[in-house]
Design a protein around this motif. Structure first.
Motif, PDB file in Angstrom:
ATOM      1  N   GLY A  17      -8.077  27.351  12.161  1.00 14.97           N
ATOM      2  CA  GLY A  17      -6.656  27.619  12.287  1.00 14.97           C
ATOM      3  C   GLY A  17      -5.779  26.426  11.984  1.00 14.97           C
ATOM      4  O   GLY A  17      -4.573  26.452  12.219  1.00 14.97           O
ATOM      5  N   CYS A  18      -6.357  25.352  11.434  1.00 18.20           N
ATOM      6  CA  CYS A  18      -5.557  24.152  11.192  1.00 18.20           C
ATOM      7  C   CYS A  18      -4.846  24.213   9.851  1.00 18.20           C
ATOM      8  O   CYS A  18      -4.001  23.380   9.551  1.00 18.20           O
ATOM      9  N   GLY A  19      -5.174  25.210   9.025  1.00 20.93           N
ATOM     10  CA  GLY A  19      -4.494  25.349   7.740  1.00 20.93           C
ATOM     11  C   GLY A  19      -5.324  24.913   6.559  1.00 20.93           C
ATOM     12  O   GLY A  19      -4.874  24.980   5.424  1.00 20.93           O
ATOM     13  N   LYS A  20      -6.570  24.485   6.819  1.00 22.55           N
ATOM     14  CA  LYS A  20      -7.384  23.983   5.702  1.00 22.55           C
ATOM     15  C   LYS A  20      -7.730  25.088   4.710  1.00 22.55           C
ATOM     16  O   LYS A  20      -7.679  24.877   3.496  1.00 22.55           O
ATOM     17  N   THR A  21      -8.048  26.282   5.215  1.00 22.16           N
ATOM     18  CA  THR A  21      -8.352  27.387   4.311  1.00 22.16           C
ATOM     19  C   THR A  21      -7.109  27.822   3.545  1.00 22.16           C
ATOM     20  O   THR A  21      -7.190  28.191   2.369  1.00 22.16           O
ATOM     21  N   THR A  22      -5.941  27.743   4.203  1.00 19.47           N
ATOM     22  CA  THR A  22      -4.699  28.087   3.516  1.00 19.47           C
ATOM     23  C   THR A  22      -4.463  27.157   2.326  1.00 19.47           C
ATOM     24  O   THR A  22      -4.062  27.603   1.248  1.00 19.47           O
ATOM     25  N   ILE A  23      -4.749  25.872   2.502  1.00 19.83           N
ATOM     26  CA  ILE A  23      -4.599  24.924   1.398  1.00 19.83           C
ATOM     27  C   ILE A  23      -5.497  25.342   0.239  1.00 19.83           C
ATOM     28  O   ILE A  23      -5.077  25.383  -0.925  1.00 19.83           O
ATOM     29  N   LEU A  24      -6.733  25.717   0.563  1.00 23.35           N
ATOM     30  CA  LEU A  24      -7.684  26.128  -0.466  1.00 23.35           C
ATOM     31  C   LEU A  24      -7.198  27.390  -1.190  1.00 23.35           C
ATOM     32  O   LEU A  24      -7.284  27.493  -2.419  1.00 23.35           O
ATOM     33  N   ARG A  25      -6.654  28.333  -0.419  1.00 26.24           N
ATOM     34  CA  ARG A  25      -6.182  29.586  -1.019  1.00 26.24           C
ATOM     35  C   ARG A  25      -4.947  29.359  -1.874  1.00 26.24           C
ATOM     36  O   ARG A  25      -4.720  30.074  -2.842  1.00 26.24           O
ATOM     37  N   LEU A  26      -4.152  28.356  -1.506  1.00 23.41           N
ATOM     38  CA  LEU A  26      -2.993  28.018  -2.338  1.00 23.41           C
ATOM     39  C   LEU A  26      -3.459  27.448  -3.673  1.00 23.41           C
ATOM     40  O   LEU A  26      -2.914  27.767  -4.734  1.00 23.41           O
ATOM     41  N   ILE A  27      -4.502  26.617  -3.623  1.00 24.37           N
ATOM     42  CA  ILE A  27      -5.028  26.035  -4.862  1.00 24.37           C
ATOM     43  C   ILE A  27      -5.678  27.127  -5.716  1.00 24.37           C
ATOM     44  O   ILE A  27      -5.530  27.156  -6.933  1.00 24.37           O
ATOM     45  N   GLY A  28      -6.400  28.045  -5.054  1.00 20.81           N
ATOM     46  CA  GLY A  28      -7.077  29.118  -5.779  1.00 20.81           C
ATOM     47  C   GLY A  28      -6.128  30.164  -6.343  1.00 20.81           C
ATOM     48  O   GLY A  28      -6.482  30.927  -7.222  1.00 20.81           O
ATOM     49  N   GLY A  29      -4.912  30.230  -5.793  1.00 23.82           N
ATOM     50  CA  GLY A  29      -3.925  31.194  -6.285  1.00 23.82           C
ATOM     51  C   GLY A  29      -3.882  32.485  -5.497  1.00 23.82           C
ATOM     52  O   GLY A  29      -3.237  33.443  -5.905  1.00 23.82           O
ATOM     53  N   PHE A  30      -4.580  32.532  -4.356  1.00 24.02           N
ATOM     54  CA  PHE A  30      -4.572  33.749  -3.554  1.00 24.02           C
ATOM     55  C   PHE A  30      -3.359  33.812  -2.627  1.00 24.02           C
ATOM     56  O   PHE A  30      -3.074  34.831  -2.033  1.00 24.02           O
ATOM     57  N   GLU A  31      -2.687  32.671  -2.489  1.00 21.74           N
ATOM     58  CA  GLU A  31      -1.441  32.634  -1.720  1.00 21.74           C
ATOM     59  C   GLU A  31      -0.436  31.859  -2.548  1.00 21.74           C
ATOM     60  O   GLU A  31      -0.807  30.978  -3.331  1.00 21.74           O
ATOM     61  N   THR A  32       0.849  32.203  -2.355  1.00 26.43           N
ATOM     62  CA  THR A  32       1.896  31.413  -2.996  1.00 26.43           C
ATOM     63  C   THR A  32       2.650  30.695  -1.903  1.00 26.43           C
ATOM     64  O   THR A  32       2.930  31.283  -0.867  1.00 26.43           O
ATOM     65  N   PRO A  33       2.966  29.434  -2.116  1.00 25.94           N
ATOM     66  CA  PRO A  33       3.685  28.711  -1.058  1.00 25.94           C
ATOM     67  C   PRO A  33       5.103  29.260  -0.884  1.00 25.94           C
ATOM     68  O   PRO A  33       5.696  29.778  -1.826  1.00 25.94           O
TER      69      PRO A  33
END
Lengths: 356, 281
Positions: free
Chosen positions: A41-57
């Motif tokens: 829950g610290c946001g590390k996976t979110t960073i990865l998903r942003l790089i992968g393109g599965f999330e947009t900032p």
């Protein structure tokens, strides 16, 4: 310094009103093995998903090789992902799984055949081409997932806690193999994990994250030996963190005693966090140590003994290779070089971070 | 563990006795009677006469039309349900449930009632034509056409498509779709190469559950087709209730059963392919 490949610039992201990342900056270089390390829950996976393109900032930019890829679809990024749950296509055999990306790119049959051979060799699964992925073990499936990603020759391979479902022995094997694969390919790896040992043993650079904030970026030795704050010290390895006062340079007031240390530059009479690794504390006769106390309990951990010692009003965790009797009166000795002084958190935000 | 459980269950197999009795008395035995009636003459001698009667053009025409309309309504149900299930998959929470229930609503109403409602909607002076004429448009002839029957079938049987399809599509993990995108598939390629093959069991069982009742219906075709469009179901009904030719009615039923068995075999075949996938490490 190596060439910059990927940069997150003031990136913010929230889900359902919960802020996950705020104004995060992170630069990743070519051919670097970066590990994002932090509790769940610290946001590390979110960073990865942003790089992968599965999330947009929500705000901020993501740069890749000098290009703004913030809004680019995942299929158009030169990035491939190894997912935590393997996510293999169960309706295809091993070879079809690996060929998936190459077929979409319209590569020739012979090219695809060679690539499959090469990738399976790299992950040590030769002759498994026509096996059903559903009949393979977890470790094998994760190797196939790695093979499926790397045949596309990405510039960055993203790995989202890929070994968390594997047992310890297998996990350690996979870690060694992954480092080998990384060396062979010479591309950038961004690895997400909550396992500090995994992070330390594989990475060139460790990024310690908590509650969306980067706590420290450094080499594994760096973050282990010189943690910048109490969170990093506590999260990576076992620690004794004690309130102290920096009397002046090279002298810290700790549990009623003035102890020499090597740190400087904090000013005079400044409250600090004093951090000492359990393996850096020496047990000696009571009159020889800086602190005298009594052994509360001893736990045998395999390679070391975890010994809890009450001394100077603090319960110290000490690790030794030899055992000691419970209840024994002992002394504790600290080497100046092993005493790590950390500044107290300044802001409320940082304080919140350290609570976790 | 699994073996022990199955051993325990098999030692308790007598628990299945009530159902076995029920099945034997009310399912297997009647089916046997239908077969027997269809393949014998009044005196109990074996004959293929009734089966060959079925091959007469008027019966074949009804059979062909029945299969065609059942196939058509199955396809329409599939085309309606698939995108819906894709959307429901993504928003599984509250709103999803509401839409889901909306689609299942026809199940809760008497199908005779809903079919009669469609009758009044599609009649010559029904709601559709009233609206069209109010707009100054020419009316359409819907009632007593194959189109009306197909509309009735789709309305009544759509829930049977949605249910298995939803189960099968919602089981596909989001990360599988992300993996496809990650490897370079655009949304359409992801649908074709990953979603469709993975949801095939749902497609087949949904299609079976729409195709079979559509093939055998006689209420929908009687109410919405008048006597102008005859389906096999209507002929069988007439043979039993009006013509009292039970042998021919049974023979027709037997022919219909062949189609149903084929369909079920197809479903069993795709499901056995699915068996291997359930074993997760």
């Amino acid at each position: 310094m190596k060439k910059e490949l990927l940069r997150l610039e003031r990136v913010s992201k929230s889900y359902d009103g919960t802020q996950i990342l705020e104004d995060l900056d992170l630069t990743i270089h070519e051919n670097e093995f970066v590990t994002l390390l932090g509790p769940s829950g610290c946001g590390k996976t979110t960073i990865l998903r942003l790089i992968g393109g599965f999330e947009t900032p929500d705000s901020g930019k993501i740069w890749f090789d000098g290009r703004d890829i913030t809004g680019l679809q995942p299929e158009k990024r030169q990035v491939n992902t190894v997912f935590q749950k393997y996510s293999l296509f169960s309706h295809m055999d091993v070879a079809e799984n690996i060929a998936f990306g190459l077929k979409l790119k319209g590569k020739s049959k012979s090219y695809i055949r060679d690539k499959i051979k090469y990738a399976l060799k790299l992950v040590n699964l030769e002759s498994y081409e026509h096996a059903r992925v559903t009949q393979m073990s977890g470790g094998q499936q994760q190797r196939i997932a790695i093979a499926r990603a790397i045949v596309n020759e990405p510039k960055v391979l993203l790995l989202d806690e890929p070994f968390s479902a594997l047992d310890l022995k297998l996990r350690q094997n996979m870690q060694r193999e992954l480092v080998k694969i990384k060396k062979e390919l010479g591309i950038t790896f961004v690895f997400v994990t909550h396992d500090q040992e995994e992070a330390l043993s594989m990475s060139d650079t460790v990024v310690v994250i908590n509650q969306g904030w980067i706590q420290q970026i450094g080499t594994p030795e760096n973050v282990y030996n010189e943690p910048e704050n109490a969170f990093v010290a506590d999260f990576i390895g076992d620690s004794n963190i004690i309130d102290g006062i920096m009397v002046r340079d090279h002298l810290v007031h700790l549990l009623g005693k003035d102890i020499p240390c090597t740190s400087a530059g904090f000013g005079e009479n400044v409250p600090v966090d004093v951090h000492i690794r359990p393996e850096d504390i020496q047990i000696c006769a009571p009159e020889e140590g800086q602190f005298a106390g009594r052994i509360l309990h001893v736990v045998f951990k395999g390679t070391v003994y975890d010994i809890t010692i009450e001394a100077g009003g603090f319960e110290w965790l000490v690790q030794t290779i030899t055992g000691h009797a419970q209840g024994k009166e002992v002394g504790l000795r600290l080497m100046p070089a092993n005493i790590q002084i950390m500044a107290k958190p300044e802001s409320v935000d940082e304080e919140a971070v350290n609570d976790a | 563990m699994r073996e022990r459980l199955s051993a325990r269950l098999s030692s308790h197999s007598f628990l299945a006795l009530p159902f076995a009795l029920w099945a034997a008395l009310f399912i297997v035995l009647p089916l046997f009677f239908v077969l027997w009636t269809g393949l014998t003459d009044g005196a109990g001698r074996f004959t293929a006469e009734h089966l060959s009667t079925v091959l007469q053009p008027e019966y074949l025409r009804a059979l062909k039309l029945s299969v065609e309309l059942a196939l058509l309504s199955t396809c329409i149900c599939l085309v309606l349900a698939y995108p819906l299930c894709l959307i429901l998959r993504e928003r599984r929470e509250r709103q999803g449930l509401l839409v889901f229930l909306l689609f299942l609503l026809p199940l809760w109403m008497n199908s005779l009632l809903t079919t009669m409602a469609w009758q009044t909607i599609m009649e010559k002076h029904g709601i559709i034509n009233m609206l069209l004429s109010a707009l100054g448009l020419p009316g359409v002839h819907l009632i007593n056409t194959p189109a009306a029957i197909v509309i009735g079938m789709v309305y009544n049987f759509l829930p049977y498509m949605v249910l298995p399809l939803y189960v099968s599509i919602s089981r596909i993990d989001e990360s599988i779709i992300e993996a496809a995108r990650d490897l370079g598939a655009n949304p359409f390629q992801t649908l074709r190469r990953v979603l469709l093959p993975l949801s095939l069991p749902g497609i087949v069982s949904g299609s079976t559950m729409v195709f079979i009742p559509s093939l055998t219906t006689f209420v929908i075709s009687a109410l919405l087709g008048g006597n102008k469009v005859l389906l096999v179901g209507n002929i069988i009904e007439q043979e039993f209730t009006a013509a009292y030719d039970w042998q021919l009615g049974s023979a027709l039923s037997v022919v219909l059963m062949v189609f149903i068995i084929l369909n079920i075999l197809l479903e069993a075949f795709t499901n056995s392919g699915e068996q291997g996938k359930k074993r997760r490490p």
